[in-house]
Design a protein around this motif. Structure first.
Motif, mmCIF file in Angstrom:
data_model
loop_
_atom_site.group_PDB
_atom_site.id
_atom_site.type_symbol
_atom_site.label_atom_id
_atom_site.label_comp_id
_atom_site.label_asym_id
_atom_site.label_seq_id
_atom_site.Cartn_x
_atom_site.Cartn_y
_atom_site.Cartn_z
ATOM 1 N N GLU A 4 41.514 31.222 58.434
ATOM 2 C CA GLU A 4 40.103 31.508 58.142
ATOM 3 C C GLU A 4 40.040 32.473 56.958
ATOM 4 O O GLU A 4 40.696 33.512 56.989
ATOM 5 C CB GLU A 4 39.567 32.228 59.378
ATOM 6 C CG GLU A 4 38.128 32.018 59.689
ATOM 7 C CD GLU A 4 37.812 32.774 60.972
ATOM 8 O OE1 GLU A 4 37.121 33.790 60.847
ATOM 9 O OE2 GLU A 4 38.285 32.369 62.055
ATOM 10 N N ARG A 5 39.256 32.143 55.932
ATOM 11 C CA ARG A 5 39.227 33.039 54.761
ATOM 12 C C ARG A 5 38.428 34.298 55.089
ATOM 13 O O ARG A 5 37.452 34.258 55.837
ATOM 14 C CB ARG A 5 38.660 32.329 53.547
ATOM 15 C CG ARG A 5 37.241 31.960 53.701
ATOM 16 C CD ARG A 5 36.769 30.971 52.668
ATOM 17 N NE ARG A 5 35.511 30.438 53.129
ATOM 18 C CZ ARG A 5 34.729 29.662 52.431
ATOM 19 N NH1 ARG A 5 35.084 29.277 51.232
ATOM 20 N NH2 ARG A 5 33.584 29.236 52.921
ATOM 21 N N SER A 70 33.528 37.204 41.067
ATOM 22 C CA SER A 70 32.905 37.470 42.365
ATOM 23 C C SER A 70 34.003 37.765 43.376
ATOM 24 O O SER A 70 35.169 37.385 43.182
ATOM 25 C CB SER A 70 32.081 36.264 42.829
ATOM 26 O OG SER A 70 32.934 35.155 43.033
ATOM 27 N N ALA A 71 33.643 38.499 44.436
ATOM 28 C CA ALA A 71 34.596 38.807 45.514
ATOM 29 C C ALA A 71 33.815 38.728 46.818
ATOM 30 O O ALA A 71 33.169 39.689 47.240
ATOM 31 C CB ALA A 71 35.189 40.196 45.317
ATOM 32 N N ARG A 72 33.838 37.557 47.426
ATOM 33 C CA ARG A 72 33.014 37.319 48.612
ATOM 34 C C ARG A 72 33.799 37.657 49.872
ATOM 35 O O ARG A 72 34.894 37.150 50.076
ATOM 36 C CB ARG A 72 32.570 35.852 48.654
ATOM 37 C CG ARG A 72 31.578 35.512 47.551
ATOM 38 C CD ARG A 72 31.548 34.025 47.260
ATOM 39 N NE ARG A 72 30.970 33.258 48.347
ATOM 40 C CZ ARG A 72 29.669 33.070 48.525
ATOM 41 N NH1 ARG A 72 28.807 33.611 47.674
ATOM 42 N NH2 ARG A 72 29.219 32.363 49.532
ATOM 43 N N MET A 73 33.199 38.545 50.686
ATOM 44 C CA MET A 73 33.828 38.914 51.944
ATOM 45 C C MET A 73 33.088 38.215 53.079
ATOM 46 O O MET A 73 31.857 38.237 53.138
ATOM 47 C CB MET A 73 33.790 40.428 52.113
ATOM 48 C CG MET A 73 34.620 40.896 53.267
ATOM 49 S SD MET A 73 35.153 42.591 53.074
ATOM 50 C CE MET A 73 36.168 42.715 54.539
ATOM 51 N N GLY A 353 47.172 28.278 54.846
ATOM 52 C CA GLY A 353 46.180 27.222 54.657
ATOM 53 C C GLY A 353 46.136 26.900 53.190
ATOM 54 O O GLY A 353 46.654 27.664 52.378
ATOM 55 N N PRO A 354 45.532 25.763 52.826
ATOM 56 C CA PRO A 354 45.578 25.379 51.423
ATOM 57 C C PRO A 354 44.822 26.358 50.546
ATOM 58 O O PRO A 354 43.741 26.819 50.899
ATOM 59 C CB PRO A 354 44.928 23.996 51.409
ATOM 60 C CG PRO A 354 44.198 23.881 52.696
ATOM 61 C CD PRO A 354 44.835 24.822 53.668
#
Ligand code: SF4
Length: 364
Positions: A4-5, A70-73, A353-354
């Motif tokens: 899971e990212r 961008s840096a999405r959390m 994960g990929p």
């Protein structure tokens, strides 16, 4: 690790200074960190690895300037925050509670005139105001115990602890609020090798127990082989390769990674000469045309001096990317960067994960 990212950085650009003299410390770098993953970032001094990690979590201090990306959390409740766009009130809440930092020099990071207990309880008080003084003290003892230090040491000052113990205290502080992401910037560099190994073991145990993800920054690839699930290699502000740790170690696909791996002696197997990497990293105010590594690359050919290679999938595996023209021409790839992949089963177990194929080079 469940694939899971948790943090997704895209096209991050960071300069030091402004105008024509600006140093382009990170150029269009993209990486994804997964829940519970230990992502190692390796490279020589000045490659941009610390700048990348600190900028992507908005912990970078001036004169660093984030100029793009961008840096999405991603949070468990389904919400998403772009850390590069978030206002300071949001960041203040997220720091320590969601993203924390362990620096190389604990002696500089800890307050020399405060006891370890006071420093741990201060951190708790700043973020968890609702808990009582008694509870904070109990939690401080618990945190110290968690990193293998007896609670007797709560009343010690930093100078009364060994270097390894101080670093463990820093780790305890970083984990105090159960963050999702812990950035470790050369956390064991100042320690002897035995203490380094002990701390790495401790970190792996804590990660397994609490499930946080780690971005582990170091110039020492041999350390990452022990702790990381996957490794990203940076050179002159660019990401040049990313792969599961085992695959990168046994079968590097980028000549720079190969050079880093040839710079430390193998602990097992036959003796092999250490070749290292000739020359020095470039001046980031004006990097060479084409592939930024070409002046130091023994495989360089004409195209490398003109065209900028993009990160691209190599060998048909989406979790392996490298920015090198050797993998995009009609001739066979040199054997040194075409070693057989390590055991498939071991690889599958270590892969988060990929990785989304990302583009970086063409924008430089
Ligand atoms: Fe070397 Fe060319 Fe590959 Fe760059 S693109 S790493 S110069 S072979």
């Amino acid at each position: 690790m469940n694939g899971e990212r948790i943090l997704e950085v895209r096209g991050l650009c960071v300069d030091y200074g402004q105008g024509p003299g600006a140093v382009h410390a990170v150029t269009a770098a993209s990486l994804t960190l997964h829940k519970g993953e230990v992502l190692g970032i390796a490279g020589e001094s000045g490659s941009g690895k610390s700048t990348f990690a600190l900028a992507s979590t908005r912990l970078l201090r001036p004169p660093g300037v984030i100029t793009g990306g961008s840096a999405r959390m991603y949070f468990e409740d389904g919400s998403v925050v772009d850390l590069l766009e978030a206002d300071y009130d949001v960041l203040r809440v997220l720091r320590w509670s969601q993203v924390s930092l362990v620096l190389q020099s604990a002696m500089n990071a800890l307050n020399p005139v405060m006891t370890i207990r006071a420093q741990l309880t201060d951190a708790l008080a700043a973020h968890e105001r609702e808990i009582s003084r008694q509870e904070r003290r109990a939690r401080a003892a618990e945190l110290l115990d968690m990193v293998g230090i007896s609670s007797d040491r709560l009343t010690s000052h930093p100078h009364e602890l060994s270097g390894g113990m101080r670093q463990r205290v820093m780790i305890a502080m970083a984990l105090a609020l159960r963050p999702q992401v812990v950035i470790m910037d050369e956390p064991t560099t100042a320690l002897d090798v035995v203490t380094q190994r002990e701390i790495l073991e401790e970190l792996k145990n804590l990660r397994d127990r609490f499930g946080f993800a780690i971005i582990f920054i170091t110039h020492d690839l041999s350390l990452l082989i022990e702790i990381a699930d996957s490794i990203a290699v940076m050179y002159a502000g660019k990401l040049v390769e990313r792969a599961p740790a085992d695959a990168l170690f046994h079968a590097p696909r980028h000549p720079y990674t190969l050079g880093l791996l040839s710079s430390f002696p193998p602990l097992h197997g036959p003796r092999t000469p250490m070749t290292g990497i000739p020359g020095s990293p470039p001046d980031l105010r004006s990097v060479p045309a084409g592939c930024v590594f070409h002046p130091r690359c023994r495989f360089a050919f004409d195209r490398c001096t003109v065209d900028v290679p993009s990160l691209a999938v190599v060998g048909g595996r989406p979790d392996r990317v490298a920015a090198c023209w050797l993998h995009d021409r009609d001739k066979p790839v040199p054997a040194e960067v075409a070693a057989p992949e390590p055991d498939e089963a071991a690889w599958a177990a270590s892969t988060p994960g990929p990785e989304e194929p990302v583009q970086q080079g063409s924008t430089a």
